[in-house]
Motif scaffolding. Sequence first.
Motif, mmCIF file in Angstrom:
data_model
loop_
_atom_site.group_PDB
_atom_site.id
_atom_site.type_symbol
_atom_site.label_atom_id
_atom_site.label_comp_id
_atom_site.label_asym_id
_atom_site.label_seq_id
_atom_site.Cartn_x
_atom_site.Cartn_y
_atom_site.Cartn_z
ATOM 1 N N GLN A 57 17.921 -13.479 -79.922
ATOM 2 C CA GLN A 57 19.210 -13.847 -80.498
ATOM 3 C C GLN A 57 20.261 -13.709 -79.410
ATOM 4 O OE1 GLN A 57 20.437 -12.849 -84.582
ATOM 5 N NE2 GLN A 57 22.192 -11.796 -83.674
ATOM 6 N N THR A 58 20.973 -14.770 -79.153
ATOM 7 C CA THR A 58 22.009 -14.756 -78.137
ATOM 8 C C THR A 58 23.338 -15.144 -78.773
ATOM 9 O OG1 THR A 58 21.684 -17.072 -77.495
ATOM 10 C CG2 THR A 58 20.350 -15.416 -76.357
ATOM 11 N N SER A 59 24.388 -14.530 -78.297
ATOM 12 C CA SER A 59 25.735 -14.831 -78.787
ATOM 13 C C SER A 59 26.678 -14.851 -77.595
ATOM 14 C CB SER A 59 26.183 -13.770 -79.801
ATOM 15 O OG SER A 59 27.522 -13.989 -80.205
ATOM 16 N N THR A 60 27.368 -15.966 -77.431
ATOM 17 C CA THR A 60 28.312 -16.118 -76.322
ATOM 18 C C THR A 60 29.677 -16.485 -76.906
ATOM 19 O OG1 THR A 60 26.507 -16.944 -74.954
ATOM 20 C CG2 THR A 60 28.735 -17.211 -74.108
ATOM 21 N N THR A 61 30.695 -15.712 -76.553
ATOM 22 C CA THR A 61 32.032 -15.902 -77.112
ATOM 23 C C THR A 61 33.008 -16.282 -76.009
ATOM 24 O OG1 THR A 61 31.574 -14.265 -78.838
ATOM 25 C CG2 THR A 61 33.881 -14.857 -78.463
ATOM 26 N N TYR A 62 33.708 -17.392 -76.226
ATOM 27 C CA TYR A 62 34.718 -17.883 -75.294
ATOM 28 C C TYR A 62 36.089 -17.688 -75.941
ATOM 29 C CZ TYR A 62 30.531 -20.272 -73.577
ATOM 30 O OH TYR A 62 29.262 -20.570 -73.138
ATOM 31 N N TYR A 63 36.946 -16.961 -75.255
ATOM 32 C CA TYR A 63 38.266 -16.659 -75.810
ATOM 33 C C TYR A 63 39.294 -17.665 -75.290
ATOM 34 C CZ TYR A 63 36.087 -12.295 -77.226
ATOM 35 O OH TYR A 63 35.258 -11.374 -77.805
ATOM 36 N N ASN A 64 40.102 -18.181 -76.216
ATOM 37 C CA ASN A 64 41.057 -19.229 -75.873
ATOM 38 C C ASN A 64 42.476 -18.807 -76.227
ATOM 39 O OD1 ASN A 64 38.805 -20.996 -75.329
ATOM 40 N ND2 ASN A 64 38.612 -21.291 -77.538
ATOM 41 N N PRO A 65 43.466 -19.289 -75.475
ATOM 42 C CA PRO A 65 44.849 -19.056 -75.884
ATOM 43 C C PRO A 65 45.152 -19.885 -77.125
ATOM 44 C CG PRO A 65 44.780 -20.500 -73.977
ATOM 45 C CD PRO A 65 43.383 -20.042 -74.221
ATOM 46 N N PRO A 66 46.115 -19.479 -77.940
ATOM 47 C CA PRO A 66 46.452 -20.258 -79.130
ATOM 48 C C PRO A 66 46.894 -21.667 -78.749
ATOM 49 C CG PRO A 66 47.481 -18.080 -79.206
ATOM 50 C CD PRO A 66 46.916 -18.251 -77.829
ATOM 51 N N PRO A 67 46.645 -22.639 -79.635
ATOM 52 C CA PRO A 67 47.044 -24.020 -79.351
ATOM 53 C C PRO A 67 48.560 -24.172 -79.324
ATOM 54 C CG PRO A 67 46.247 -23.808 -81.604
ATOM 55 C CD PRO A 67 45.964 -22.502 -80.933
ATOM 56 N N ILE A 68 48.999 -25.325 -78.836
ATOM 57 C CA ILE A 68 50.433 -25.543 -78.626
ATOM 58 C C ILE A 68 50.916 -26.747 -79.422
ATOM 59 C CG2 ILE A 68 50.366 -24.532 -76.320
ATOM 60 C CD1 ILE A 68 50.462 -27.415 -75.201
ATOM 61 N N MET A 69 52.247 -26.810 -79.568
ATOM 62 C CA MET A 69 52.921 -27.995 -80.075
ATOM 63 C C MET A 69 53.696 -28.590 -78.916
ATOM 64 S SD MET A 69 55.832 -28.332 -83.026
ATOM 65 C CE MET A 69 56.221 -29.917 -83.759
ATOM 66 N N GLN A 70 53.428 -29.847 -78.591
ATOM 67 C CA GLN A 70 54.098 -30.512 -77.474
ATOM 68 C C GLN A 70 54.276 -31.989 -77.795
ATOM 69 O OE1 GLN A 70 51.841 -30.992 -73.857
ATOM 70 N NE2 GLN A 70 53.667 -31.209 -72.594
ATOM 71 N N PHE A 71 55.517 -32.369 -77.989
ATOM 72 C CA PHE A 71 55.792 -33.783 -78.193
ATOM 73 C C PHE A 71 55.848 -34.487 -76.839
ATOM 74 C CE2 PHE A 71 58.776 -37.334 -78.189
ATOM 75 C CZ PHE A 71 58.221 -38.136 -79.181
ATOM 76 N N THR A 72 55.023 -35.522 -76.686
ATOM 77 C CA THR A 72 55.044 -36.312 -75.450
ATOM 78 C C THR A 72 55.275 -37.785 -75.744
ATOM 79 O OG1 THR A 72 52.664 -36.755 -75.479
ATOM 80 C CG2 THR A 72 53.384 -34.713 -74.399
ATOM 81 N N GLY A 73 55.056 -38.170 -76.970
ATOM 82 C CA GLY A 73 55.127 -39.591 -77.306
ATOM 83 C C GLY A 73 53.832 -40.320 -77.020
ATOM 84 N N THR A 74 52.898 -39.655 -76.350
ATOM 85 C CA THR A 74 51.605 -40.256 -76.023
ATOM 86 C C THR A 74 50.575 -39.828 -77.056
ATOM 87 O OG1 THR A 74 52.107 -40.194 -73.662
ATOM 88 C CG2 THR A 74 49.797 -40.452 -74.296
ATOM 89 N N PRO A 75 49.912 -40.763 -77.691
ATOM 90 C CA PRO A 75 48.930 -40.367 -78.707
ATOM 91 C C PRO A 75 47.672 -39.782 -78.077
ATOM 92 C CG PRO A 75 48.901 -42.744 -78.401
ATOM 93 C CD PRO A 75 50.036 -42.223 -77.572
ATOM 94 N N THR A 76 47.113 -38.791 -78.745
ATOM 95 C CA THR A 76 45.777 -38.302 -78.409
ATOM 96 C C THR A 76 44.763 -39.240 -79.043
ATOM 97 O OG1 THR A 76 46.558 -36.016 -78.356
ATOM 98 C CG2 THR A 76 44.184 -36.359 -78.622
ATOM 99 N N ARG A 77 43.701 -39.542 -78.306
ATOM 100 C CA ARG A 77 42.738 -40.525 -78.768
ATOM 101 C C ARG A 77 41.352 -39.890 -78.881
ATOM 102 N NH1 ARG A 77 45.398 -41.630 -74.501
ATOM 103 N NH2 ARG A 77 43.619 -41.436 -73.112
ATOM 104 N N TRP A 78 40.650 -40.245 -79.916
ATOM 105 C CA TRP A 78 39.248 -39.869 -80.032
ATOM 106 C C TRP A 78 38.544 -40.916 -80.885
ATOM 107 C CZ3 TRP A 78 43.081 -38.040 -82.999
ATOM 108 C CH2 TRP A 78 42.887 -37.807 -84.352
ATOM 109 N N TYR A 79 37.237 -40.879 -80.869
ATOM 110 C CA TYR A 79 36.468 -41.962 -81.452
ATOM 111 C C TYR A 79 35.805 -41.518 -82.743
ATOM 112 C CZ TYR A 79 33.226 -45.924 -81.713
ATOM 113 O OH TYR A 79 32.538 -47.037 -82.109
ATOM 114 N N SER A 80 35.922 -42.342 -83.766
ATOM 115 C CA SER A 80 35.249 -42.099 -85.038
ATOM 116 C C SER A 80 33.959 -42.902 -85.080
ATOM 117 C CB SER A 80 36.151 -42.498 -86.212
ATOM 118 O OG SER A 80 35.414 -42.463 -87.424
ATOM 119 N N SER A 81 32.826 -42.198 -85.024
ATOM 120 C CA SER A 81 31.538 -42.885 -85.073
ATOM 121 C C SER A 81 31.325 -43.551 -86.429
ATOM 122 C CB SER A 81 30.403 -41.897 -84.797
ATOM 123 O OG SER A 81 30.487 -41.375 -83.495
#
Length: 931
Positions: free
Chosen positions: A337-361
């Motif tokens: 049994q292995t467990s690996t934990t990656y710690y991240n800073p909290p997400p941000i709010m940033q208005f840029t006017g540029t849309p984030t894009r991702w693909y819906s399969s």
Amino acid sequence: MKKQLVLKTSVVAVAMTVATSHVSAQGVTTPAAQPIQKVYVTGSNIKRAVDVETSSPVQVINAAEIATIGASTVKDVLDTLTANTGALSDLGGGNSFASGASGVSLRNLGKNSTLTLLNGRRVSNYGLADGGQETFVNIDALPSEIIERVEILLDGASAVYGSDAVAGVINVITKKDFQGTTVRASARQSLLNSKLDKDQTASITSGFGDLARDGYNVFGHIEAYHRNPYTDREIEATVGPWYIKHVNPSFGVTSTFSYPGNFVDRYPTNYSDPALAGKNFTTPRAGCATIVDGTCRFDQYDRLGIHAEAERVNFYGGGRLNLSPTHTLYSEVTLAQTSTTYYNPPPIMQFTGTPTRWYSSKEGQLKFFTEPKLPVGHPDNPYSFPVSLRYRYADDVEMFKSNAKAKQYRVLVGVEGIDYGWDWNAAIGAMGSKVDNNLRSAKHAANYLSAVLTGEYRFGGKNSPELLNRMFPNILFGGESKQVFADIKASRELMQLPGGGLGLAVGADVRRDTFDAFTSDNVANAEVVGYGSIAVSGARNIAAAFAELNAPLTKQLEVNGALRVDKVGSTDASVVPKLSARYEVNKSFMLRGTVAHGFRAPNVAETGKVALSAFNNGTQDPKRCAVANQIFDVLKNGNTLDKADSNRARDLGCRVSFASSVQGNPELEPEKSRSFNAGFVLEPFKDLSLTMDYYHIERRNEIGTKNTNEVLANEDQVPGSVQRLPVTADDLRLAARAGELAGRTFTWPVGPVSALYRRYENLDKTRVSGVDMEINHQWNMGSAGRLATNVKANYQLDYRGWDSIDDAYTENLVGNYENYRYTVRAATNWKRGDWNVGGVVTYVPETELIDTKYTTNYTPAGCEAQGIPADYCRLKEDVLVNLNLSYSGIRNTTVSAYLNNVFNRKERIDMRAGNPEPRGTTLRLALEYRF
């Protein structure tokens, strides 16, 4: 020569396929009336005496050498291989489809072209495929403290083992039986910074029964491993100034994306106060605890860190029972049994006017999300116009992390015996790996927008866990790999030839292989911003039959031939031959060579029902990178916000991200290979041996998708291969600000890449060649003790991939980024009485920073354009020296100390480093007690 070969091959002999019941780790004495013991030797299914050097090159890391390494994990052991390149580490896998695992790659031919075995049998592949495609064995799930030796067959071996043994075979050999109880514990950490390289291990091994006297033996081994995490803030003082100046100028700088945040915007041109109309403003919100240069700050580096936390528990057990004088029942159980934990800073709010894009399969189209401004009338907007807020969702920083938890097993039972002149062995078993990779930091597009725009989420206020879970839901990437198998093989001597007995081996195996990969529904439905999904489901039946003939034609010449037929799933049957020979010129010199075919069958992640949508990260856009660097050079010298924006400007052209959709292909053919090895074994003096082997491998029909860098570099030659958006508002804003500071105009030539669409194909070829060398020397110094020295080296002559645009082999890539021309590892060990002292030196030469001719950003001209000094436009050579000391003079106790990187050499200057990885001297202390 025979005497020297006994010394070497006594550790080379490996119990292949069914070895658990042959070689006793406790050295059980064979009755004198029995014939000389024979065992399976790496690369062959025919038993032979241990004093026979084979025709295939095998390197061995034996128990004594493992003890001097001071390894905490199997990965630590395999990292010492000079032929191990291109491996995967769980430290750098936080954003990959195969988070939480480590894999090994020989000859830089990929993890799925290196066959990893445990006691001669296959181990379950990790439950997730790297990149959604590459299945591999997670070596972190293998026990490390019960290893007897590791054997590395540096030769194509598909004719013996079937699919995947293209670059070679790595066989981890554990103890075969055990009596008594042994406990071990160790701890390691850096002497440069106590937070660095910190881990602990503990294990217990216990067994009872003597196979020769009692007719049985049962033993079990359990070990635990823990690696401590650290944050970038904790190691900030040890990060090289070159990294901060050239790679990440913002490293260590607290973020303006903070809690409760900063209003950062521009007054409308028709604002009621003419003195403010059209002017920029930055205003920290009330209640901010840390204000620097007039802005509210958050220390994201107090959460961010490359060194993931790891917790592992591995169990290995075995048992053997004599059914009769010539028949033995045996079993093995491996659990992990292995467990690996990656710690991240909290997400941000940033208005840029540029849309984030991702693909819906599911929908077969791109999804878009644009960060909002706070609308007029929002309870946290004090302005009369929509306002942009730079904000960090730090309500509960502990909720933002990812954890990859895996469970792996292998269980088998078998019988071996001797009947009618046949030495036979049969076994059945099952294995599997299940992985759940849970992440939390991404935004649920609809829930997030609703909470922000309606004012349900209060910025800087107290928000409920239920609301935070809706806005930032847990997402899951899961997978499971399972296999059931049965195998049988038998060998015997057919007749006597002038050089000895003509040996024949025949056998067959059948397997049922299933693989499933999936995501949580919120990802599969493209509800989560920026996350691609994966859906793989499939199974395949595998059947194989093989035969091998070993003919000692004379006392000097031995010829070996093997043939294997594999039928994997719906692919055509693969017929794989191998021919090898060894010739003893005299008692001190032997020639050897092999010619072999190999193959890798397409796996379920490539041929099954596959729907993979992902993001390419950190890719250089050749049409935008030059302008991005120009804007970066200007902004990095501006005010606080300009400096914060400078990295973003560079990333918009030189480290871009975009969506990519990949589909499975049931019509894929197996990858095929041809290999040739030729070498010699020289033993000019007693206790001195030298082996040198040339290798040449050509692999074709390689499965993959078209190379991203090649597609981008040749975008104009292949219309429609790249989809782009128009130049964005964020592009224009950054260019305009740079223009204000520099007094000149910056123009983006094209908009950003939005997507690439591809499917798996038999596309490419690879050609590699080089030389492996090993020197072993034993010096009996009488009363002064015994000195053992080992030198291993690999020298790459040629490494060429396939350029699908030019439809030809690439230039020779040896010497390019981390593709070392040669690697050398020299170890020596002195033993006298209860004392054991050793040292290891490893060396790699410098390389270029480019991968191929398409990575122009790190050519001399590219470095100059980025302001990188010419001296930094290469990856310099590296030399590390390690020392070890052990003492066993205390009753039943051994105490050991390992000092690695003795001269405290800093990490190499690497302009392509993604994260800082400071390096210094480390100390590991270990204790062993035997009851």
